[in-house]
Design a protein around this motif. Sequence first.
Motif, PDB file in Angstrom:
ATOM      1  N   ASP A  31       0.848  -1.354  -0.096  1.00 15.71           N
ATOM      2  CA  ASP A  31      -0.003   0.142  -0.084  1.00 15.71           C
ATOM      3  C   ASP A  31       1.031   1.176   0.007  1.00 15.71           C
ATOM      4  O   ASP A  31       0.678   2.015   0.868  1.00 15.71           O
ATOM      5  CB  ASP A  31      -0.673  -0.002   1.304  1.00 15.71           C
ATOM      6  N   ASP A  32       1.819   1.423  -0.760  1.00 17.96           N
ATOM      7  CA  ASP A  32       2.831   2.542  -0.825  1.00 17.96           C
ATOM      8  C   ASP A  32       2.956   3.248  -1.983  1.00 17.96           C
ATOM      9  O   ASP A  32       3.924   4.218  -2.246  1.00 17.96           O
ATOM     10  CB  ASP A  32       4.004   1.751  -0.018  1.00 17.96           C
ATOM     11  N   ARG A  33       2.382   2.813  -3.259  1.00 17.35           N
ATOM     12  CA  ARG A  33       2.357   3.526  -4.136  1.00 17.35           C
ATOM     13  C   ARG A  33       1.170   4.126  -4.604  1.00 17.35           C
ATOM     14  O   ARG A  33       0.068   3.539  -4.401  1.00 17.35           O
ATOM     15  CB  ARG A  33       2.798   2.719  -5.605  1.00 17.35           C
ATOM     16  N   MET A  34       1.123   5.563  -5.167  1.00 14.05           N
ATOM     17  CA  MET A  34      -0.330   6.145  -5.463  1.00 14.05           C
ATOM     18  C   MET A  34      -1.198   5.004  -6.393  1.00 14.05           C
ATOM     19  O   MET A  34      -0.634   4.816  -7.271  1.00 14.05           O
ATOM     20  CB  MET A  34      -0.161   7.477  -5.880  1.00 14.05           C
ATOM     21  N   GLY A  81       2.800   4.630  -9.939  1.00 12.81           N
ATOM     22  CA  GLY A  81       1.708   3.967  -9.370  1.00 12.81           C
ATOM     23  C   GLY A  81       0.786   3.015 -10.295  1.00 12.81           C
ATOM     24  O   GLY A  81       1.263   2.671 -11.162  1.00 12.81           O
ATOM     25  N   TYR A  82      -0.751   3.046  -9.965  1.00 10.76           N
ATOM     26  CA  TYR A  82      -1.238   1.995 -10.485  1.00 10.76           C
ATOM     27  C   TYR A  82      -2.617   2.786 -10.888  1.00 10.76           C
ATOM     28  O   TYR A  82      -3.339   3.384 -10.239  1.00 10.76           O
ATOM     29  CB  TYR A  82      -1.737   0.937  -9.336  1.00 10.76           C
ATOM     30  N   LEU A  83      -3.126   2.188 -11.786  1.00  8.74           N
ATOM     31  CA  LEU A  83      -4.852   2.300 -12.062  1.00  8.74           C
ATOM     32  C   LEU A  83      -5.644   1.120 -11.843  1.00  8.74           C
ATOM     33  O   LEU A  83      -4.839  -0.126 -12.252  1.00  8.74           O
ATOM     34  CB  LEU A  83      -4.959   2.570 -13.777  1.00  8.74           C
ATOM     35  N   VAL A  84      -6.477   1.265 -11.295  1.00  7.58           N
ATOM     36  CA  VAL A  84      -7.250  -0.093 -10.610  1.00  7.58           C
ATOM     37  C   VAL A  84      -8.568  -0.339 -11.015  1.00  7.58           C
ATOM     38  O   VAL A  84      -9.453   0.490 -10.767  1.00  7.58           O
ATOM     39  CB  VAL A  84      -7.126   0.033  -8.876  1.00  7.58           C
ATOM     40  N   ASP A  85      -8.887  -1.315 -11.765  1.00  8.37           N
ATOM     41  CA  ASP A  85     -10.250  -1.803 -12.448  1.00  8.37           C
ATOM     42  C   ASP A  85     -10.982  -2.788 -11.324  1.00  8.37           C
ATOM     43  O   ASP A  85     -10.392  -3.762 -11.010  1.00  8.37           O
ATOM     44  CB  ASP A  85      -9.798  -2.529 -13.648  1.00  8.37           C
ATOM     45  N   ALA A 115      -3.223   4.119  -0.080  1.00 10.77           N
ATOM     46  CA  ALA A 115      -2.776   4.404  -1.444  1.00 10.77           C
ATOM     47  C   ALA A 115      -3.580   5.186  -2.366  1.00 10.77           C
ATOM     48  O   ALA A 115      -3.415   5.602  -3.469  1.00 10.77           O
ATOM     49  CB  ALA A 115      -1.747   3.285  -2.085  1.00 10.77           C
ATOM     50  N   LEU A 116      -4.757   4.867  -2.220  1.00 12.70           N
ATOM     51  CA  LEU A 116      -6.087   5.186  -2.874  1.00 12.70           C
ATOM     52  C   LEU A 116      -6.484   6.731  -2.698  1.00 12.70           C
ATOM     53  O   LEU A 116      -6.539   7.287  -1.959  1.00 12.70           O
ATOM     54  CB  LEU A 116      -7.220   4.500  -2.510  1.00 12.70           C
ATOM     55  N   SER A 117      -6.069   7.599  -3.759  1.00  5.36           N
ATOM     56  CA  SER A 117      -5.680   8.897  -3.800  1.00  5.36           C
ATOM     57  C   SER A 117      -6.858   9.455  -4.711  1.00  5.36           C
ATOM     58  O   SER A 117      -7.010  10.691  -4.686  1.00  5.36           O
ATOM     59  CB  SER A 117      -4.458   9.314  -4.602  1.00  5.36           C
ATOM     60  N   GLY A 118      -7.657   8.696  -5.313  1.00  3.80           N
ATOM     61  CA  GLY A 118      -9.049   9.103  -6.077  1.00  3.80           C
ATOM     62  C   GLY A 118      -9.668   8.100  -6.812  1.00  3.80           C
ATOM     63  O   GLY A 118      -9.308   7.112  -6.771  1.00  3.80           O
TER      64      GLY A 118
END
Length: 213
Positions: A31-34, A81-85, A115-118
């Motif tokens: 849980d450490d990358r946006m 970081g990541y995009l999460v589907d 890490a969830l920024s939006g």
Amino acid sequence: MNLPEAINWEAFFKRARFHITVDALSGLPPDDRMEVAFAGRSNAGKSSAINSLTMRQRLAFSSKTPGRTQHINYFSLEEEGYLVDLPGYGYAEVPKSVKLHWQRLLADYLATRMALSGLVLLMDIRHPLTVLDQQLLQWFAPRKRPVIVLLTKSDKLSRSVRLQTAGMVRKELGNMGLPLSVIPFSSVNREGVEEAREVIGSLWRPLAQRVSV
Ligand SMILES: Nc1nc2c(ncn2[C@@H]2O[C@H](COP(=O)(O)OP(=O)(O)OP(=O)(O)O)[C@@H](O)[C@H]2O)c(=O)[nH]1
Ligand SMILES: [Mg+2]
């Protein structure tokens, strides 16, 4: 991280690559990358939107069969970081036990993932703000982080109805006290794709500032 002033958002999102699929919170990456999550009813067009934003035909698997994305899929933007589907909700044909599993997973993820920024909330522009969409927003709202609404399949409606619906959604969600953007969006004629890239990409800016202080 070092984001320059003028960013080519197309290039930023084009770097997305499939990273990992998980179906339990214990399987999430550290849980450490946006990360920015894409949520919405099943068939709302989440996978298509991720493909449009990243200019990849089949990065996220889109399908005519609702309920296709049943797990959490991570796409990495290199070190950014990541995009999460997220799994689509509201698909009637899914057994109750599976529905409850998804619901739990979504609620816990939205409420606790640091890490969830939006949140990018996708809603079919012809059926916005269903009870389940509002439930999802309730889980996320206490985080006080930005919500970006993509009103998908905007190619299905006239310009005046698109604008009217966007105005209505903006008004309905305006009192939640969250940073909010509402964008009519189409993966077919690409309406809103550039604007969405810019607004979603800008979520990375505060982090860049924090890191550089
Ligand atoms: N006309 C139109 N159709 C779209 C658009 N976006 C998606 N679709 C169609 O809607 C259907 C569902 O799209 P997906 O991207 O798979 O939807 P999803 O939200 O990922 O669905 P699940 O993974 O099942 O939750 C497919 O048949 C797409 O071709 C759009 O902007 N316009
Ligand atoms: Mg999908």
